[in-house]
Write a protein that holds these residues in place. Structure first.
Motif, PDB file in Angstrom:
ATOM      1  N   VAL A   1       8.685 -10.487  23.159  1.00 40.68           N
ATOM      2  CA  VAL A   1       9.133 -11.627  23.960  1.00 40.68           C
ATOM      3  C   VAL A   1      10.654 -11.716  23.859  1.00 40.68           C
ATOM      4  CG1 VAL A   1       8.904 -14.096  24.403  1.00 40.68           C
ATOM      5  CG2 VAL A   1       6.986 -12.822  23.417  1.00 40.68           C
ATOM      6  N   ILE A   2      11.322 -11.662  25.010  1.00 39.58           N
ATOM      7  CA  ILE A   2      12.782 -11.683  25.037  1.00 39.58           C
ATOM      8  C   ILE A   2      13.270 -12.747  26.007  1.00 39.58           C
ATOM      9  CG2 ILE A   2      12.833  -9.220  24.482  1.00 39.58           C
ATOM     10  CD1 ILE A   2      13.653  -8.679  27.376  1.00 39.58           C
ATOM     11  N   ARG A   3      14.572 -12.938  26.066  1.00 35.21           N
ATOM     12  CA  ARG A   3      15.137 -13.915  26.992  1.00 35.21           C
ATOM     13  C   ARG A   3      15.162 -13.349  28.406  1.00 35.21           C
ATOM     14  NH1 ARG A   3      20.470 -15.474  23.729  1.00 35.21           N
ATOM     15  NH2 ARG A   3      21.077 -16.297  25.788  1.00 35.21           N
ATOM     16  N   LYS A   4      15.092 -14.220  29.402  1.00 35.35           N
ATOM     17  CA  LYS A   4      14.961 -13.787  30.786  1.00 35.35           C
ATOM     18  C   LYS A   4      16.173 -12.997  31.275  1.00 35.35           C
ATOM     19  CE  LYS A   4      16.549 -18.277  32.568  1.00 35.35           C
ATOM     20  NZ  LYS A   4      16.175 -19.455  33.390  1.00 35.35           N
ATOM     21  N   GLU A   5      17.309 -13.134  30.576  1.00 37.06           N
ATOM     22  CA  GLU A   5      18.515 -12.395  30.959  1.00 37.06           C
ATOM     23  C   GLU A   5      18.468 -10.935  30.517  1.00 37.06           C
ATOM     24  OE1 GLU A   5      18.506 -15.003  28.938  1.00 37.06           O
ATOM     25  OE2 GLU A   5      19.445 -16.690  29.982  1.00 37.06           O
ATOM     26  N   GLY A   6      17.379 -10.551  29.828  1.00 34.13           N
ATOM     27  CA  GLY A   6      17.289  -9.188  29.308  1.00 34.13           C
ATOM     28  C   GLY A   6      17.880  -9.054  27.923  1.00 34.13           C
ATOM     29  N   ILE A   7      18.223 -10.192  27.321  1.00 32.13           N
ATOM     30  CA  ILE A   7      18.776 -10.210  25.965  1.00 32.13           C
ATOM     31  C   ILE A   7      17.623 -10.328  24.977  1.00 32.13           C
ATOM     32  CG2 ILE A   7      20.261 -11.465  24.357  1.00 32.13           C
ATOM     33  CD1 ILE A   7      21.828 -12.445  26.845  1.00 32.13           C
ATOM     34  N   LEU A   8      17.663  -9.518  23.941  1.00 34.25           N
ATOM     35  CA  LEU A   8      16.539  -9.489  22.995  1.00 34.25           C
ATOM     36  C   LEU A   8      16.376 -10.805  22.258  1.00 34.25           C
ATOM     37  CD1 LEU A   8      16.889  -5.889  21.540  1.00 34.25           C
ATOM     38  CD2 LEU A   8      15.187  -6.739  23.136  1.00 34.25           C
ATOM     39  N   GLY A   9      17.459 -11.442  21.850  1.00 38.01           N
ATOM     40  CA  GLY A   9      17.356 -12.710  21.144  1.00 38.01           C
ATOM     41  C   GLY A   9      16.993 -12.552  19.680  1.00 38.01           C
ATOM     42  N   GLU A  10      16.678 -13.678  19.061  1.00 41.40           N
ATOM     43  CA  GLU A  10      16.394 -13.675  17.622  1.00 41.40           C
ATOM     44  C   GLU A  10      14.966 -13.210  17.332  1.00 41.40           C
ATOM     45  OE1 GLU A  10      18.735 -14.191  15.289  1.00 41.40           O
ATOM     46  OE2 GLU A  10      20.049 -14.244  17.030  1.00 41.40           O
ATOM     47  N   TYR A  11      14.745 -12.950  16.049  1.00 46.33           N
ATOM     48  CA  TYR A  11      13.427 -12.487  15.599  1.00 46.33           C
ATOM     49  C   TYR A  11      13.253 -12.947  14.163  1.00 46.33           C
ATOM     50  CZ  TYR A  11       9.642  -9.115  14.608  1.00 46.33           C
ATOM     51  OH  TYR A  11       8.443  -8.514  14.266  1.00 46.33           O
ATOM     52  N   ARG A  12      12.090 -13.444  13.870  1.00 45.27           N
ATOM     53  CA  ARG A  12      11.815 -14.008  12.545  1.00 45.27           C
ATOM     54  C   ARG A  12      12.116 -13.022  11.418  1.00 45.27           C
ATOM     55  NH1 ARG A  12       5.925 -16.616  10.983  1.00 45.27           N
ATOM     56  NH2 ARG A  12       6.308 -16.992   8.777  1.00 45.27           N
ATOM     57  N   TRP A  13      11.921 -11.749  11.705  1.00 43.61           N
ATOM     58  CA  TRP A  13      12.140 -10.735  10.671  1.00 43.61           C
ATOM     59  C   TRP A  13      13.387  -9.894  10.940  1.00 43.61           C
ATOM     60  CZ3 TRP A  13       7.142 -11.785  12.583  1.00 43.61           C
ATOM     61  CH2 TRP A  13       6.323 -12.500  11.698  1.00 43.61           C
ATOM     62  N   GLY A  14      14.346 -10.505  11.654  1.00 41.64           N
ATOM     63  CA  GLY A  14      15.636  -9.866  11.863  1.00 41.64           C
ATOM     64  C   GLY A  14      15.811  -9.295  13.253  1.00 41.64           C
ATOM     65  N   SER A  15      16.919  -9.658  13.912  1.00 38.73           N
ATOM     66  CA  SER A  15      17.163  -9.210  15.281  1.00 38.73           C
ATOM     67  C   SER A  15      17.336  -7.695  15.358  1.00 38.73           C
ATOM     68  CB  SER A  15      18.397  -9.909  15.855  1.00 38.73           C
ATOM     69  OG  SER A  15      19.536  -9.668  15.048  1.00 38.73           O
ATOM     70  N   LEU A  16      17.878  -7.090  14.317  1.00 40.10           N
ATOM     71  CA  LEU A  16      18.023  -5.637  14.314  1.00 40.10           C
ATOM     72  C   LEU A  16      16.663  -4.955  14.281  1.00 40.10           C
ATOM     73  CD1 LEU A  16      19.864  -3.190  14.294  1.00 40.10           C
ATOM     74  CD2 LEU A  16      20.029  -3.395  11.801  1.00 40.10           C
ATOM     75  N   ARG A  17      15.748  -5.508  13.510  1.00 39.13           N
ATOM     76  CA  ARG A  17      14.392  -4.936  13.466  1.00 39.13           C
ATOM     77  C   ARG A  17      13.707  -5.088  14.828  1.00 39.13           C
ATOM     78  NH1 ARG A  17      12.883  -6.661   8.871  1.00 39.13           N
ATOM     79  NH2 ARG A  17      12.775  -4.698   7.715  1.00 39.13           N
ATOM     80  N   LYS A  18      13.991  -6.170  15.537  1.00 42.91           N
ATOM     81  CA  LYS A  18      13.425  -6.364  16.877  1.00 42.91           C
ATOM     82  C   LYS A  18      13.902  -5.258  17.810  1.00 42.91           C
ATOM     83  CE  LYS A  18      12.786  -9.975  20.388  1.00 42.91           C
ATOM     84  NZ  LYS A  18      13.005 -11.404  20.699  1.00 42.91           N
TER      85      LYS A  18
END
Length: 286
Positions: free
Chosen positions: A250-267
């Motif tokens: 699940v990402i932001r509608k702009e195509g930006i990955l956004g945050e992740y509970r276990w780290g944005s880099l891992r996402k």
């Protein structure tokens, strides 16, 4: 540090460097130097992990690529149906089932329930996993700092359960999750604490095929509450079972990955890895 963890840490550092310097288009030599291993060794390790070159991998986590994937997933039900059991990328997803704890289990806080947990290496770093006789009740990516946090959270949620460590039992689950090739598909039931709304959101997440992404708005629409985007975001963030309930898709509608509970880099690593694997699988289909 295990070989798998060592490789993932190098790969994660490389992904961070590539993303941060995307406009400059760093060479393979530049990336290898950044992660302090030889160019040849880095190329081999990264390709073994992702199945594609670092340059190709980067394409899968760009905003342009992700926007196109969002357009493809405008209808989650149709997307899940089109993936079908004929697609190897969806075979194992179809064996994941979601079930809530019973009212009695909730009131008794796990009295009479036995839970086994363990810590294991995965392609995305170390994970914590806990299972009952009815299925997996918790899973999270961890590091040395958060190891004890996950165990504490489990004990608070299941105060009266009999909780014990047995990595031999949990290793079997981890093998089925992260290395399903060559194995007979086995149902992976998930048993979770959650409100009715959270369960609806998590069930919707299970419909996102491997290699695809969607948005919080699309999830809200798919469960019949298009105006509850913020609440959907909160439920996505409360996901108790990492990876199997794929909130990373699940990402932001702009195509930006956004945050992740276990780290944005891992996402970034998860989404790029799944897209790479899907491309490889599709290339093998006659």
């Amino acid at each position: 540090m295990s070989r798998e963890t060592y490789h993932y840490e190098k790969i994660a550092k490389a992904i961070a460097f590539i993303v941060a310097n995307a406009k400059a288009q760093p060479s393979l030599f530049d990336v290898a130097e950044e992660v302090s291993i030889s160019q040849f060794h880095f190329q081999r390790v990264f390709t073994e992990w992702a199945g594609v070159s670092p340059k190709r991998f980067l394409q899968y986590i760009t905003a342009a690529y992700l926007k196109e994937k969002i357009r493809e997933s405008s209808n989650l039900a149709e997307l899940a149906e089109s993936a079908g059991l004929s697609s190897q990328s969806r075979v194992y997803d179809h064996f994941i089932t979601l079930e809530a704890v019973t009212p009695l289990e909730f009131r008794n806080k796990g009295n009479g329930v036995s839970i086994t947990y363990g810590f294991h290496e995965t392609p995305f770093g170390e994970c914590f996993i806990a299972v009952t006789e009815r299925g997996i009740c918790a899973m999270a990516f961890v590091d040395e700092v958060t190891r004890n946090e996950q165990l504490t959270l489990l004990m608070k949620k299941w105060v009266n359960a009999a909780i014990s460590e047995n990595h031999i039992v949990t290793q079997d689950y981890v093998n089925r999750i992260f290395d399903p090739s060559g194995q007979t598909p086995v149902r992976l039931p998930l048993i979770v604490h959650g409100t009715n709304f959270q369960l609806k959101v998590w069930e919707a997440l299970l419909k996102i095929p491997n290699g695809s992404v969607t948005t919080y708005q699309q999830i809200a629409k798919s469960i019949g509450v298009p105006g509850a985007v913020r609440a959907v975001g909160t439920a996505v963030g409360d996901n108790p079972v990492a990876y199997l309930i794929p909130c990373h898709r699940v990402i932001r509608k702009e195509g930006i990955l956004g945050e992740y509970r276990w780290g944005s880099l891992r996402k970034k690593a998860l989404i790029g890895w799944e897209a790479s694997r899907l491309e490889l699988q599709n290339s093998l289909v006659p």
